[in-house]
Design an enzyme around this catalytic site. Structure first.
Site, PDB file in Angstrom:
ATOM      1  N   GLU A  34      18.840  13.396   2.903  1.00  0.00           N
ATOM      2  CA  GLU A  34      18.289  12.487   3.908  1.00  0.00           C
ATOM      3  C   GLU A  34      18.176  11.108   3.280  1.00  0.00           C
ATOM      4  O   GLU A  34      17.585  10.949   2.213  1.00  0.00           O
ATOM      5  CB  GLU A  34      16.918  12.957   4.379  1.00  0.00           C
ATOM      6  CG  GLU A  34      16.320  12.064   5.429  1.00  0.00           C
ATOM      7  CD  GLU A  34      14.955  12.521   5.910  1.00  0.00           C
ATOM      8  OE1 GLU A  34      14.368  11.786   6.730  1.00  0.00           O
ATOM      9  OE2 GLU A  34      14.471  13.572   5.470  1.00  0.00           O
TER      10      GLU A  34
ATOM     11  N   ASP B 172       5.107   7.579   7.583  1.00  0.00           N
ATOM     12  CA  ASP B 172       5.459   8.131   6.278  1.00  0.00           C
ATOM     13  C   ASP B 172       4.229   8.192   5.388  1.00  0.00           C
ATOM     14  O   ASP B 172       3.265   7.462   5.578  1.00  0.00           O
ATOM     15  CB  ASP B 172       6.543   7.283   5.612  1.00  0.00           C
ATOM     16  CG  ASP B 172       7.865   7.358   6.339  1.00  0.00           C
ATOM     17  OD1 ASP B 172       8.197   8.452   6.830  1.00  0.00           O
ATOM     18  OD2 ASP B 172       8.571   6.340   6.421  1.00  0.00           O
TER      19      ASP B 172
END
Length: 72
Positions: A49, A60
């Site tokens: 990723e 995040d």
């Protein structure tokens, strides 16, 4: 079936977890992130990723936030 589904199906058949590698592009440098991706490929990552740095990565965690801020 898409490619990701095929990877997960193969891992299930092999009775193992998929090895998924995440790299924040540009952290700590573009060259280092390129080397990290190459190392993941050479060491058997099933999926890689690529995190694109964003100025406000609210969703995040702190590690990815710090990497994004440094890369920017």
């Amino acid at each position: 079936m898409n490619h990701l589904q095929e990877i997960f199906q193969q891992c299930r058949q092999e009775k193992r977890a998929a090895c998924i590698f995440f790299v924040s592009l540009g952290y700590p440098t573009l060259e280092d992130s390129r080397k990290a991706v190459e190392a993941a490929i050479q060491n058997g990552a099933d999926i890689i990723e690529l995190g694109v740095p964003f100025s406000d990565p609210m969703a995040d965690g702190p590690v990815i936030c710090k990497a994004s801020q440094t890369a920017i």
